[in-house]
Design a protein around this motif. Structure first.
Motif, short mmCIF file in Angstrom:
data_model
loop_
_atom_site.label_atom_id
_atom_site.label_comp_id
_atom_site.label_asym_id
_atom_site.label_seq_id
_atom_site.Cartn_x
_atom_site.Cartn_y
_atom_site.Cartn_z
N ASN A 96 8.62 17.14 -10.05
CA ASN A 96 9.53 16.12 -9.55
C ASN A 96 10.10 16.51 -8.19
OD1 ASN A 96 11.33 13.72 -9.86
ND2 ASN A 96 12.90 15.30 -9.90
N TRP A 97 10.42 17.79 -8.03
CA TRP A 97 10.94 18.26 -6.74
C TRP A 97 9.93 18.01 -5.63
CZ3 TRP A 97 9.67 21.55 -2.86
CH2 TRP A 97 10.70 21.99 -2.01
N MET A 98 8.65 18.24 -5.92
CA MET A 98 7.62 18.02 -4.91
C MET A 98 7.48 16.54 -4.57
SD MET A 98 4.81 20.83 -6.22
CE MET A 98 3.74 20.63 -4.80
N VAL A 99 7.65 15.67 -5.58
CA VAL A 99 7.63 14.22 -5.33
C VAL A 99 8.78 13.84 -4.41
CG1 VAL A 99 7.94 11.96 -6.40
CG2 VAL A 99 6.43 13.64 -7.46
N MET A 100 9.97 14.40 -4.66
CA MET A 100 11.13 14.13 -3.81
C MET A 100 10.86 14.55 -2.37
SD MET A 100 13.95 15.46 -6.58
CE MET A 100 15.24 15.71 -5.38
N ARG A 101 10.32 15.75 -2.20
CA ARG A 101 10.03 16.25 -0.86
C ARG A 101 8.99 15.38 -0.16
NH1 ARG A 101 14.31 18.93 0.73
NH2 ARG A 101 14.62 20.96 -0.25
N LEU A 102 8.02 14.88 -0.92
CA LEU A 102 7.01 14.01 -0.34
C LEU A 102 7.64 12.74 0.20
CD1 LEU A 102 3.93 13.79 0.12
CD2 LEU A 102 3.79 12.61 -2.09
N GLY A 103 8.51 12.12 -0.60
CA GLY A 103 9.22 10.93 -0.13
C GLY A 103 10.10 11.23 1.06
N GLN A 104 10.74 12.39 1.04
CA GLN A 104 11.61 12.81 2.13
C GLN A 104 10.83 12.97 3.44
OE1 GLN A 104 13.61 16.46 1.21
NE2 GLN A 104 14.78 16.50 3.10
N ALA A 105 9.59 13.45 3.33
CA ALA A 105 8.77 13.66 4.53
C ALA A 105 8.13 12.36 5.01
CB ALA A 105 7.69 14.70 4.23
N ILE A 106 7.64 11.55 4.07
CA ILE A 106 6.90 10.34 4.44
C ILE A 106 7.83 9.23 4.93
CG2 ILE A 106 5.54 8.44 3.46
CD1 ILE A 106 4.05 10.48 1.81
N GLY A 107 9.01 9.09 4.31
CA GLY A 107 9.90 7.99 4.66
C GLY A 107 10.22 7.89 6.14
N PRO A 108 10.79 8.93 6.75
CA PRO A 108 11.10 8.84 8.19
C PRO A 108 9.86 8.64 9.06
CG PRO A 108 12.29 10.65 7.16
CD PRO A 108 11.30 10.16 6.15
N TYR A 109 8.73 9.24 8.65
CA TYR A 109 7.51 9.12 9.47
C TYR A 109 6.99 7.68 9.46
CZ TYR A 109 2.68 9.65 11.01
OH TYR A 109 1.50 9.51 11.67
N VAL A 110 6.85 7.08 8.29
CA VAL A 110 6.31 5.72 8.19
C VAL A 110 7.26 4.72 8.84
CG1 VAL A 110 5.68 3.88 6.58
CG2 VAL A 110 4.98 6.23 6.11
N LEU A 111 8.56 4.87 8.56
CA LEU A 111 9.51 3.95 9.18
C LEU A 111 9.60 4.17 10.68
CD1 LEU A 111 10.25 3.46 6.16
CD2 LEU A 111 12.57 3.00 6.98
N GLY A 112 9.26 5.39 11.13
CA GLY A 112 9.19 5.64 12.57
C GLY A 112 8.08 4.83 13.21
N LEU A 113 6.96 4.69 12.52
CA LEU A 113 5.86 3.85 13.03
C LEU A 113 6.29 2.38 13.07
CD1 LEU A 113 2.80 5.44 11.17
CD2 LEU A 113 3.53 5.81 13.54
N VAL A 114 7.02 1.96 12.03
CA VAL A 114 7.53 0.58 12.02
C VAL A 114 8.49 0.37 13.19
CG1 VAL A 114 8.86 -1.12 10.72
CG2 VAL A 114 7.25 0.39 9.52
N TYR A 115 9.36 1.34 13.43
CA TYR A 115 10.31 1.25 14.54
C TYR A 115 9.57 1.18 15.88
CZ TYR A 115 13.93 2.83 17.82
OH TYR A 115 14.80 2.93 18.89
N LEU A 116 8.51 1.98 16.01
CA LEU A 116 7.76 2.05 17.27
C LEU A 116 6.97 0.79 17.54
CD1 LEU A 116 6.90 3.86 19.68
CD2 LEU A 116 5.02 4.69 18.24
N TYR A 117 6.32 0.25 16.51
CA TYR A 117 5.38 -0.86 16.72
C TYR A 117 5.94 -2.23 16.31
CZ TYR A 117 1.89 2.76 17.53
OH TYR A 117 1.19 3.83 18.04
N VAL A 118 7.05 -2.25 15.58
CA VAL A 118 7.64 -3.54 15.19
C VAL A 118 9.02 -3.66 15.82
CG1 VAL A 118 8.25 -5.06 13.26
CG2 VAL A 118 6.31 -3.49 13.03
N SER A 119 10.04 -3.14 15.17
CA SER A 119 11.40 -3.19 15.69
C SER A 119 12.30 -2.36 14.79
CB SER A 119 11.92 -4.64 15.72
OG SER A 119 12.04 -5.15 14.41
#
Length: 404
Positions: A343-366
């Motif tokens: 479960n801890w590894m799942v949390m860390r995965l979400g913690q790492a992926i969330g800012p990265y994916v939303l960063g792409l949305v911020y860069l290419y969308v708004s």
């Protein structure tokens, strides 16, 4: 022996405060030093794009060592891993304060990260070991409150210490040493070893992890951390800066307000679960997440954020402790630590992926698009929770999956 005691007696239990100490230590490693990053960069001649390595070098060891420590904690006992981890965290953290170069600081951060790897798992494992039924839900809620208070206060404390010098926030790590001593001499636990053959042990762990219910809970936790670290901690703070021109202090105060609401809500988990089951609380949180992030782009007055911020704090206070409580109770004690390591590894995965994916949305969308994406994640959370979290989830306390 497991404890099943009254609320008043619960708050007098020394085990509870040792667990709180472990929890506060587990969230200290990043939040307490983040305000010192600019000072560290200037003092050690480190560029802005490199300073983030202080987080990377601290968190990466956990991906490797957390499952190993979880297995060892199951195979032997909790103290064998917990006490040395606390001592290593405290000693390596203090060594960070004495580093002469950035390279040396990164090396000590690796050791501190190894010390931290087991802490966020073993605090929950101990709750599962020591408490039953509604007592467990109550303690899980208290622990969630302590965690929220820590994450709210550490940045302020670390920022104040950083005014004295860049190294001073690292001295907070010394607090892990008395926690380790209390755990060594006063923590109550069963000391017998897990006698299962390693092949059978790993087979049972795999069987439990890949059940439909557990995978659904992991997915809910994954969505939660994408929303928390991507939508809220990263891009909500950017919104406050870009749209409302708020200072770092003001942004920190706003986030701390949300953490306070989370702490208050988490402290009521025992009462909430006496009226509603955890599945209902998780579903309610999923709905709140979706509504909150769909609402944020339309807020034009800073004061109106009091509504979504408060609701977010309530959702966090209901959701994360409820998922933790279900997962903790689901796994038999024989492999609870390894189970919670996943479960801890799942949390860390979400913690790492969330800012990265939303960063792409911020860069290419708004910027607004990041909140719509977070709301979409909330919809996936709703679908998962309403589809797979139905009825009562079986507890390992009532029936172990391990054959005698």
């Amino acid at each position: 022996m497991k404890l099943n005691i009254s609320k008043n007696s619960l708050l007098k239990d020394l085990n509870l405060y040792i667990i709180f100490g472990v929890t506060l230590t587990s969230v200290m490693g990043v939040s307490s030093i983040a305000p010192a990053f600019p000072s560290i960069g200037r003092s050690l001649n480190v560029s802005t794009n490199q300073i983030g390595l202080l987080i990377t070098f601290f968190t990466l060891p956990g991906i490797i060592f957390t499952p190993i420590f979880g297995i060892l904690a199951d195979r032997f006992n909790r103290k064998v891993i917990l006490v040395p981890s606390l001592f290593l965290f405290g000693i390596a953290g203090t060594a960070c304060a004495l580093a002469d170069s950035f390279e040396q600081l990164l090396m000590f951060r690796v050791f501190q990260g190894i010390g931290s790897a087991a802490l966020g798992v073993l605090n929950l494992t101990l709750i599962g070991d020591l408490y039953l039924g509604n007592d467990r839900a109550t303690v899980m809620g208290y622990n969630g409150s302590v965690l929220s208070i820590g994450t709210a206060l550490y940045p302020a404390i670390g920022g104040a210490l950083a005014i004295i010098g860049w190294s001073y926030p690292f001295y907070l790590s010394l607090l892990a040493l008395p926690v380790g001593l209390f755990a060594l001499f006063f923590l109550r636990q069963e000391t017998e070893k897990n006698g299962l053959e390693i092949k059978f042990y790993l087979k049972e762990v795999k069987s439990a992890l890949f059940s439909k219910t557990v995978m659904a809970l992991f997915l809910c936790m994954f969505f939660t951390f994408i929303i928390l670290y991507g939508g809220y901690i990263t891009y909500f703070t950017i919104l406050l800066d870009e749209k409302f021109a708020k200072s770092s202090f003001a942004i920190g105060a706003i986030l701390s307000g949300s953490s306070l609401v989370t702490a208050i809500t988490s402290a009521q988990l025992g009462r909430l679960t006496a009226r509603f089951n955890e599945q209902t609380l998780i579903k309610a949180a999923a709905v709140l997440y979706t509504l909150i992030f769909a609402m944020i782009p339309f807020v034009d007055n800073l004061w109106f954020f009091a509504i979504p911020i408060s609701l977010f704090g309530v959702a966090q206070g209901m959701n994360i402790p409820s998922i933790m409580n279900l997962l903790t109770g689901y796994a038999p004690k024989e492999f609870r630590a390894a189970f919670l390591s996943a479960n801890w590894m799942v949390m860390r995965l979400g913690q790492a992926i969330g800012p990265y994916v939303l960063g792409l949305v911020y860069l290419y969308v708004s910027l607004e698009g990041t909140f719509y994406f977070a709301a979409l994640t909330g919809i996936l959370f709703i679908i998962t929770s309403f589809t797979f979290l139905r009825g009562e989830i079986p507890s390992a306390d009532a029936q172990s999956t391990i054959a005698s």
